[in-house]
Structure formats: C-alpha cells, structure tokens
Design a protein around this motif. Sequence first.
Motif, PDB file in Angstrom:
ATOM      1  N   PHE A 297      30.177  59.271   7.433  1.00  0.00           N
ATOM      2  CA  PHE A 297      30.560  60.712   8.250  1.00  0.00           C
ATOM      3  C   PHE A 297      32.495  61.643   7.539  1.00  0.00           C
ATOM      4  O   PHE A 297      32.914  62.264   8.270  1.00  0.00           O
ATOM      5  CB  PHE A 297      30.869  59.760   9.452  1.00  0.00           C
ATOM      6  CG  PHE A 297      29.775  59.468  10.601  1.00  0.00           C
ATOM      7  CD1 PHE A 297      28.693  60.127  10.722  1.00  0.00           C
ATOM      8  CD2 PHE A 297      30.525  58.250  10.879  1.00  0.00           C
ATOM      9  CE1 PHE A 297      27.476  59.451  11.183  1.00  0.00           C
ATOM     10  CE2 PHE A 297      29.051  57.513  11.623  1.00  0.00           C
ATOM     11  CZ  PHE A 297      27.746  58.496  11.557  1.00  0.00           C
TER      12      PHE A 297
ATOM     13  N   LYS B 106      31.603  64.279   5.772  1.00  0.00           N
ATOM     14  CA  LYS B 106      32.085  65.958   6.421  1.00  0.00           C
ATOM     15  C   LYS B 106      32.234  65.683   7.696  1.00  0.00           C
ATOM     16  O   LYS B 106      33.042  66.371   8.320  1.00  0.00           O
ATOM     17  CB  LYS B 106      30.635  66.157   6.212  1.00  0.00           C
ATOM     18  CG  LYS B 106      30.085  66.988   6.443  1.00  0.00           C
ATOM     19  CD  LYS B 106      28.755  67.135   6.813  1.00  0.00           C
ATOM     20  CE  LYS B 106      27.884  67.629   7.133  1.00  0.00           C
ATOM     21  NZ  LYS B 106      26.638  67.550   7.599  1.00  0.00           N
ATOM     22  N   GLU B 107      31.389  64.848   8.460  1.00  0.00           N
ATOM     23  CA  GLU B 107      32.448  65.543  10.403  1.00  0.00           C
ATOM     24  C   GLU B 107      34.039  64.987  10.930  1.00  0.00           C
ATOM     25  O   GLU B 107      33.871  66.024  11.634  1.00  0.00           O
ATOM     26  CB  GLU B 107      31.848  64.132  11.090  1.00  0.00           C
ATOM     27  CG  GLU B 107      29.884  65.144  11.067  1.00  0.00           C
ATOM     28  CD  GLU B 107      29.358  64.993   9.182  1.00  0.00           C
ATOM     29  OE1 GLU B 107      29.763  63.760   8.729  1.00  0.00           O
ATOM     30  OE2 GLU B 107      27.731  64.876   9.512  1.00  0.00           O
TER      31      GLU B 107
ATOM     32  N   LEU C 235      36.250  67.821   8.920  1.00  0.00           N
ATOM     33  CA  LEU C 235      35.328  68.563   9.827  1.00  0.00           C
ATOM     34  C   LEU C 235      36.560  69.339  11.448  1.00  0.00           C
ATOM     35  O   LEU C 235      37.275  69.664  12.016  1.00  0.00           O
ATOM     36  CB  LEU C 235      34.058  69.341  10.311  1.00  0.00           C
ATOM     37  CG  LEU C 235      34.054  70.761  10.954  1.00  0.00           C
ATOM     38  CD1 LEU C 235      33.791  71.902  10.161  1.00  0.00           C
ATOM     39  CD2 LEU C 235      32.468  70.755  11.279  1.00  0.00           C
TER      40      LEU C 235
ATOM     41  N   ASP D 149      37.556  71.816  18.140  1.00  0.00           N
ATOM     42  CA  ASP D 149      37.392  73.204  18.837  1.00  0.00           C
ATOM     43  C   ASP D 149      35.526  73.568  17.539  1.00  0.00           C
ATOM     44  O   ASP D 149      34.774  74.170  18.078  1.00  0.00           O
ATOM     45  CB  ASP D 149      37.854  74.159  18.775  1.00  0.00           C
ATOM     46  CG  ASP D 149      38.855  74.036  20.148  1.00  0.00           C
ATOM     47  OD1 ASP D 149      38.619  72.698  20.985  1.00  0.00           O
ATOM     48  OD2 ASP D 149      39.111  74.983  20.594  1.00  0.00           O
ATOM     49  N   TYR D 150      35.683  74.111  16.922  1.00  0.00           N
ATOM     50  CA  TYR D 150      35.193  74.524  15.597  1.00  0.00           C
ATOM     51  C   TYR D 150      33.715  73.529  15.469  1.00  0.00           C
ATOM     52  O   TYR D 150      32.288  73.835  15.713  1.00  0.00           O
ATOM     53  CB  TYR D 150      35.363  74.988  14.409  1.00  0.00           C
ATOM     54  CG  TYR D 150      34.372  75.786  13.600  1.00  0.00           C
ATOM     55  CD1 TYR D 150      34.390  76.661  13.822  1.00  0.00           C
ATOM     56  CD2 TYR D 150      33.918  75.168  13.052  1.00  0.00           C
ATOM     57  CE1 TYR D 150      33.562  77.806  13.304  1.00  0.00           C
ATOM     58  CE2 TYR D 150      33.367  75.914  11.571  1.00  0.00           C
ATOM     59  CZ  TYR D 150      32.769  77.205  12.078  1.00  0.00           C
ATOM     60  OH  TYR D 150      31.819  78.155  11.101  1.00  0.00           O
TER      61      TYR D 150
ATOM     62  N   LYS E  57      33.199  71.436  17.355  1.00  0.00           N
ATOM     63  CA  LYS E  57      32.292  71.335  18.489  1.00  0.00           C
ATOM     64  C   LYS E  57      31.426  72.603  18.863  1.00  0.00           C
ATOM     65  O   LYS E  57      30.136  72.200  19.556  1.00  0.00           O
ATOM     66  CB  LYS E  57      33.054  71.249  20.486  1.00  0.00           C
ATOM     67  CG  LYS E  57      32.551  70.629  20.945  1.00  0.00           C
ATOM     68  CD  LYS E  57      33.561  70.428  22.043  1.00  0.00           C
ATOM     69  CE  LYS E  57      33.600  69.881  23.386  1.00  0.00           C
ATOM     70  NZ  LYS E  57      34.362  69.640  24.483  1.00  0.00           N
ATOM     71  N   THR E  58      31.581  73.467  18.619  1.00  0.00           N
ATOM     72  CA  THR E  58      30.949  74.521  18.608  1.00  0.00           C
ATOM     73  C   THR E  58      29.781  74.709  17.195  1.00  0.00           C
ATOM     74  O   THR E  58      28.376  74.341  18.113  1.00  0.00           O
ATOM     75  CB  THR E  58      31.129  75.644  18.683  1.00  0.00           C
ATOM     76  OG1 THR E  58      31.732  75.982  16.726  1.00  0.00           O
ATOM     77  CG2 THR E  58      32.447  76.380  19.235  1.00  0.00           C
ATOM     78  N   LEU E  59      29.902  73.641  16.433  1.00  0.00           N
ATOM     79  CA  LEU E  59      28.800  73.788  15.902  1.00  0.00           C
ATOM     80  C   LEU E  59      27.831  72.494  15.851  1.00  0.00           C
ATOM     81  O   LEU E  59      26.943  72.150  15.396  1.00  0.00           O
ATOM     82  CB  LEU E  59      29.103  72.534  13.719  1.00  0.00           C
ATOM     83  CG  LEU E  59      30.052  74.054  13.550  1.00  0.00           C
ATOM     84  CD1 LEU E  59      30.557  73.823  12.038  1.00  0.00           C
ATOM     85  CD2 LEU E  59      29.450  75.299  12.865  1.00  0.00           C
ATOM     86  N   GLY E  60      27.599  72.069  17.084  1.00  0.00           N
ATOM     87  CA  GLY E  60      26.830  71.305  18.356  1.00  0.00           C
ATOM     88  C   GLY E  60      27.386  69.277  17.792  1.00  0.00           C
ATOM     89  O   GLY E  60      26.591  68.729  18.021  1.00  0.00           O
ATOM     90  N   PHE E  61      28.583  69.081  16.967  1.00  0.00           N
ATOM     91  CA  PHE E  61      28.697  67.459  16.429  1.00  0.00           C
ATOM     92  C   PHE E  61      29.192  66.526  18.022  1.00  0.00           C
ATOM     93  O   PHE E  61      30.055  67.912  18.433  1.00  0.00           O
ATOM     94  CB  PHE E  61      29.856  67.958  15.723  1.00  0.00           C
ATOM     95  CG  PHE E  61      28.883  67.817  13.904  1.00  0.00           C
ATOM     96  CD1 PHE E  61      28.362  67.377  13.457  1.00  0.00           C
ATOM     97  CD2 PHE E  61      29.610  68.911  13.828  1.00  0.00           C
ATOM     98  CE1 PHE E  61      27.279  67.854  12.133  1.00  0.00           C
ATOM     99  CE2 PHE E  61      29.003  69.931  12.442  1.00  0.00           C
ATOM    100  CZ  PHE E  61      27.535  68.855  11.735  1.00  0.00           C
ATOM    101  N   ASN E  62      29.053  65.233  17.795  1.00  0.00           N
ATOM    102  CA  ASN E  62      29.950  65.343  19.086  1.00  0.00           C
ATOM    103  C   ASN E  62      31.383  64.642  18.881  1.00  0.00           C
ATOM    104  O   ASN E  62      31.160  63.868  18.426  1.00  0.00           O
ATOM    105  CB  ASN E  62      28.726  63.803  19.212  1.00  0.00           C
ATOM    106  CG  ASN E  62      29.403  63.572  21.167  1.00  0.00           C
ATOM    107  OD1 ASN E  62      30.437  63.546  21.652  1.00  0.00           O
ATOM    108  ND2 ASN E  62      28.401  62.469  21.473  1.00  0.00           N
TER     109      ASN E  62
ATOM    110  N   PHE F  85      32.461  61.484  19.906  1.00  0.00           N
ATOM    111  CA  PHE F  85      31.658  59.957  19.266  1.00  0.00           C
ATOM    112  C   PHE F  85      32.510  59.634  18.356  1.00  0.00           C
ATOM    113  O   PHE F  85      33.335  58.919  18.074  1.00  0.00           O
ATOM    114  CB  PHE F  85      30.494  60.338  18.826  1.00  0.00           C
ATOM    115  CG  PHE F  85      29.937  59.225  18.172  1.00  0.00           C
ATOM    116  CD1 PHE F  85      29.472  58.166  18.542  1.00  0.00           C
ATOM    117  CD2 PHE F  85      29.367  59.303  16.402  1.00  0.00           C
ATOM    118  CE1 PHE F  85      29.094  56.849  17.369  1.00  0.00           C
ATOM    119  CE2 PHE F  85      28.701  58.962  16.001  1.00  0.00           C
ATOM    120  CZ  PHE F  85      28.941  57.936  16.021  1.00  0.00           C
ATOM    121  N   LEU F  86      32.786  60.882  17.679  1.00  0.00           N
ATOM    122  CA  LEU F  86      33.093  60.534  16.175  1.00  0.00           C
ATOM    123  C   LEU F  86      34.946  59.694  16.437  1.00  0.00           C
ATOM    124  O   LEU F  86      35.979  59.351  15.731  1.00  0.00           O
ATOM    125  CB  LEU F  86      33.725  62.446  15.844  1.00  0.00           C
ATOM    126  CG  LEU F  86      32.689  63.126  15.067  1.00  0.00           C
ATOM    127  CD1 LEU F  86      32.267  64.261  14.003  1.00  0.00           C
ATOM    128  CD2 LEU F  86      31.719  61.809  13.598  1.00  0.00           C
TER     129      LEU F  86
END
Lengths: 375, 245
Positions: A164, A166-167, A170, A176-177, A179-184, A187-188
């Motif tokens: 993970f 990359k995630e 980020l 905030d960004y 979140k807008t890209l759709g990652f949970n 969870f992270l």
Amino acid sequence: MTISEYIELLFNDYTLRTITLGTAILGAVCGMLGSFAVLRKQSLLGDAISHAALPGIAVAFLITGAKDSNTLLLGALISGLLGAFWIKSIITKTHLKSDTALGLILSLFFGVGMLLLTFIQKQPNANQAGLDKYLFGQAATLLEKDVWFMAIVTSVCLGVLLLFWKEFKLLLFDPDYTKTLGFNIKFLDTLITSFIVAAIILGLQTVGVVLMSAMLLAPAAAARQWTNSLAIMVALAATFGAFSGVIGTGISASYPNLSTGPVIVLVASVFVIVSFIFSPGRGLLFKEIRFRKNRNDLKLHKTLSFMYDIAKNHDDISHPHTVKILNNFQGYTKKSLHKLEKENLIVLIGSNWSLTEEGFFKAKNLYNQHIETND
Amino acid sequence: MKEEIAVAIDDLTVAYNYKPVLWDIDLTIPKGVLMAIVGPNGAGKSTLIKAILGIIKPIAGSVTIFGKPYKNQRKLVAYVPQKGSVDWDFPTTALDVVLMGTYGSLGWIKRPGKTEKKAALEALEKVGMLPFKSRQISQLSGGQQQRIFLARALVQNAEIYFMDEPFQGVDATTEKAIINILKILRKAGKTVIVVHHDLQTVPEYFDWVTFLNVKKIATGPVSAIFNNENLIKTYGINYQVSVLE
C-alpha cells in the motif's frame, strides 16, 4: 575488548547474538514506522501508546498470574490499542486538540499502570518480581522465539507497507484528497496505527515503556535530515534504527552495569544530533557555511556593482579610479578588494582600481540576475 | 440556459456541533460553467465543496454529479484543496505530487507507470512547471505550489473541477496563468467551481456565480445576478448584524 574481539564474540555467544539480532530488528521496524508517525505529525502518539500499554501488562499478570512475556505483551497490545483509538476518538469527537488528548490518555493509562504495579508488588507472590522491567526494558531477557516473533511482525509490516505504499504516501501528504479519490482512509489509518502499536509492544521488553517513543522518533527525525524522498527516508530510518540497536547492545555488553534499552536510545540520539549538524541539505553546519558564503558573496557583489556604476560612465571601462572613491560606499575592505583582484574581476595598481572586462560583464549580469530572482 | 446539469445539491445542511455552517442549500450547477462561490469568511464556501466531495459528512441533504451519487462518479471530479491544507515540507518532488492525481484512476495497490508519468509531465507543462519537476516541494514558491496542485487536478482529466481558493497568496503572473487554464477548461466543456475572494475580478474571470452565506443567497449568470442587491444581501446585512451585536 577490541571491536574485532567483540565481533568474534557476537558470532560465538548465543545470548549476545540473540539480543543483537532482536534489537536490530526492533530498531529497523521502529525506524520504518516512526517515519510515518513523524510525517503525520503524530510523534507523541508513540509515547502515549507505550505508556498506555503498562496497565495491560499489569492486568494480564493479575488475571493469569503468569510472567510469560507473550501473555503480558498480549495484555499490553490490548491496552495499547485501546489507548490509541481512544485518543483518535477524543480528537475527532471533541474540541480537544491532539496534544491534549495524547497527554490525557498517556497520564491516565500510565497512572493506572503504576497503581496496579505497586499493588502487585505488595502481593505475597514470589512471582511478582521483575514486572517493573517493562518500565525501562531488559534486553537480556530476549529469547530466540521473541526474535523470531519480531522478525515475523517486521516482515508483515514491510510487506503491507510496500503493498500500500502509494496509498500511504498519499494519506501522509494529503488525507482529504485521498478521500476524494475514493480510498478508504479509515482503513489505511487503522492499518498504520495498528502497526505502530505492534512495533511499540515488540519493544517494551527491550526498551521499556518510558523510552519506547524515542525508538520511533529518533531514527525518523535523523533520516529526514538526509533526504527529500519518502522511500529513502523510510529506508534510512530503518537503517539508523537497526544500527542503534546493534551499537547500543554492543556498548552495553562491553561495560558492566549498562542497561541496554537506555544505551540504544542514546545511540539513536547521537544519530539525530549528528544528522542535525552535518547533513548537507538541512544540517546546521552547512546552513551556516552557506549563509556565510552567501553573505560574503553578496558583499563582494555589492562592491563590484558599485564599481560598475562608476565605471560605466566612462568610455574606457578599465579607466583607473582611486580607492578613496569607494569610501562613499561602506561595503568594502582591503580584504574584499584583494579577493576581487584574485578572482580577476578588478586590477589594483597602487591606490587605484580598475574593472577588468570580465569584472565589468560580471557586474552587469549580476544586476540582471538579481532582477530575475526577484521576479 | 444550458441543458445538462453537472452538480445538483438538494437540501444540504452541514453543522459543526449544533452550529449550522450550511443551511438547507439547494443548488444546481449547469455543465460547462466557470463558477465563483463568493461570500464572507465563515460563510461555508470551503465547507460546501468539502460536503459535495464527501470529505465532510452533511447532516442532511443529497448531492448528485451528472444525476448519480458522488461515490459512483469520482472519476469525473477533480479537487484542488487549499494550499495551506498540507505540509509542504513533505519529502517528495513536484512530479510526485502531480502523479498523485493519477492514483484515483489506478485504484488500490497498482503503481503509476509510463502512461501516468507522461500525463503528469504534460500537466506540469500546462501550468508552466516542467522545469521544476524534480524540485523538492518546499523549495517552490507559494505560487508554484499552487500550480502544482492545479496540475495534480488536471492530471485527473475530470469533467468537474472544484478549487478551494486557488488564487490565495499568489502573485499576478500566477493568477493570470491559473485563470487562463480555467478558461481553457471551460472551453473544453468542463465545469469549474472556484471558491473566490476577490469580488472585483468576478465579472472578468467567471460567467456564473453563487452568493453564499450559510444559506444560498443567489445563483446564476454573472451578467444577471452580480449586482449590489445580492452583494449587500451576502456581505452587508451580515456585517450590520455583527456591528449591532
């Protein structure tokens, strides 16, 4: 004992080898995860979690009566996680700032832990002695199975981190960004926090509750000084952590009555101090050197551009002028004149100076450059 | 009037601890407009964008993007947060930040490859930041950082762009560069929604405007509704009330 003798001992002595391996792995995993804590501005989270683990150890002992480290650390894990997520919910659900929440949980849990420890010590149970080793750690009690366990946890951490990567990056930079890209991000976040808790629990036996947060922060803070890349920072922090473990264990094994945990933390602090002073980009020493060099250069440039302003009014740019003329301008000294001469920008003859062609063009471009940088 | 609706907001209410920040907002944003959201400090402008994007959970109301809930339409939406919302001392480069714009379409685990890198470089080129691609982001000026954020949104190649004060703290050159890009986006049929502070530039930069002060005051074409009456409704009355208190 010389270093080579020590290294020989390291390969032959089973206990020393186990402890060195253990502290190295611990240092590496702490450095790795510490980088994340530092970049998330959650440096104190580690401190709070390690203190929050103490009552877990005491309660685990009270319930089971066993002093087996796995049982006690399981208790520590539960109360550490409890503390960590309690802090998070305080921050999200109340107006309290994170430092307040951390301080509150840290002292509350530590207080309860100390209370239970003193209570346990008053018990007529011979088994109770030695629980206080979790306060400052006791590396000598590390067994091979503990080291194996550490190695497994570290591998899992590393695997998930790479998976993970990359995630996580980020999330660290811009939640905030993310979140807008759709990652949970819940969870992270839970993943990172759980790993940090796990690393702390692993270190309790060796470094102890009180100093554990230094193991997380020191290697990361040192590593940040040397690089502007997240990947290199994490790798460096792990390396610094591992070396702190190895060197710290070595020092404490070479002298009598030196407790391993504190020595490891001190070695890690040396990494921090050296990095703060000597790292090329952000270190204090090079900053100061750069600052002085820039200041001296600027002084020379000022003198040169003053000379240029005089010289440009003459047809012959190398027309000699008396040094006295520079008295109107405060920024020159004999030394700076000689330096300019040495750089072939001016020629000094007696008490006269004149610009060389090189000096004239340098001064002219200097002016343009300053305009550009202001833009 | 344009036909297609890009964003439809219905009865949206957001509150932080009992105090409503946005009250019962109904708003439809047609496709292809370059819209400013204006209003005094604390009017809920940033909150409106964050609520639309699901960063903040509203206590009531719904938002649809081209007729569907946001979570099904993420790939059509790009976001430029306020510059101050992140730590610019983070150990990463300009190119790396722009690459983050591709993470959404990549999804979990998959890493950016050649295609993504090419797209990121193109976006950097568009905002005039290509020469700075390898710079550590703390070594960029405020205006350059803002351009990097813009490039990150451009790389998302979205239909709707939400921007939170992209002109804050940038110099005139950067402001011109940014507004040019916004106008290019509009020409390409994209919808751009910008939280904006400088009332004087609204008629010059935008063709659509929403006045907001906790409630929606007015929304529509700049030529029709950007007038004193709405300005007083948004800024003046509130100002008078706070003086009277």
